[in-house]
Design an enzyme around this catalytic site. Structure first.
Site: not given
Ligand code: GRF
Length: 192
Positions: A16, A80, A83, A95, A97, A138, A167
């Protein structure tokens, strides 16, 4: 039009983060800082390859870095670590999710755990949620959701793969729209 300075916080592979960075040329934000708590995170190489300032943190106070770069928005992308309140109170933190929150959110609901539970429960749909980050995992205000059908043939991996494709297009675009709001341009301009 001036671009909005943003930070990305990520702990994992960083797909992402890469998409957000790749689209910054055409969108209204610029990625100034990448923060990770994981010295093995893929975002470190991504930051290096793109010449973006990055920090690997343990418990340091990163607010001075954020202030120095005049960060207006923080995009969590698979981050992970909780914050700290000071950041939540002083910055807009978003964020993404990989489920239709409030379903399959909360502590421990990350990565494959989410998709495994969705399949175990024979859900008809799954999806992605972009939300504001508050003090509870979340639980912040939901700003955008997009759903897709769960296929009979889906495995946790295939579901994750299809959701990541969603995403990758929605998150950068949403950050772009928020950036337009933040610098007072309003999202109306987008439709001109
Ligand atoms: C994604 O699936 C996002 O929704 C979640 O963590 C994952 C991160 O994936 N919060 P990446 O490291 O961007 O591939």
């Amino acid at each position: 039009m001036s671009k909005v300075n943003i930070a990305i916080f990520a702990s994992g592979e960083g797909t992402n983060a890469l998409q957000i960075i790749s689209k910054q040329k055409k969108y209204n934000y610029i990625v100034k800082i990448i923060v990770t708590n994981n010295p093995n995170s893929g975002v470190i190489d991504i930051a290096r390859d793109n010449g973006i300032f990055h920090i690997v943190i343990k418990d340091e106070d990163i607010i001075p870095f954020l202030e120095k770069s005049d960060i207006k928005l923080i995009a969590l992308a698979g981050y992970l670590k909780k914050i700290p309140k000071d950041i939540i109170n002083n910055f807009l933190v978003l964020n993404i999710h990989p489920s239709l929150l409030p379903k399959y959110g909360g502590k421990g609901m990350y990565g494959m755990n989410v998709h495994e539970r969705v399949l175990e429960n024979n859900e008809e749909y799954s999806g992605i949620t972009i939300h504001v980050v508050n003090n509870e995992y979340d639980k912040g205000e939901i700003l955008m959701q997009q759903k897709i059908p769960v296929l009979k043939t889906d495995t946790p991996f295939s579901l994750q793969k299809r959701l990541k494709i969603l995403e990758h297009s929605h998150y950068p675009f949403f950050i772009h729209l928020k950036s337009l709001d933040l610098n007072g341009s309003g999202t109306d301009n987008f439709y001109l």
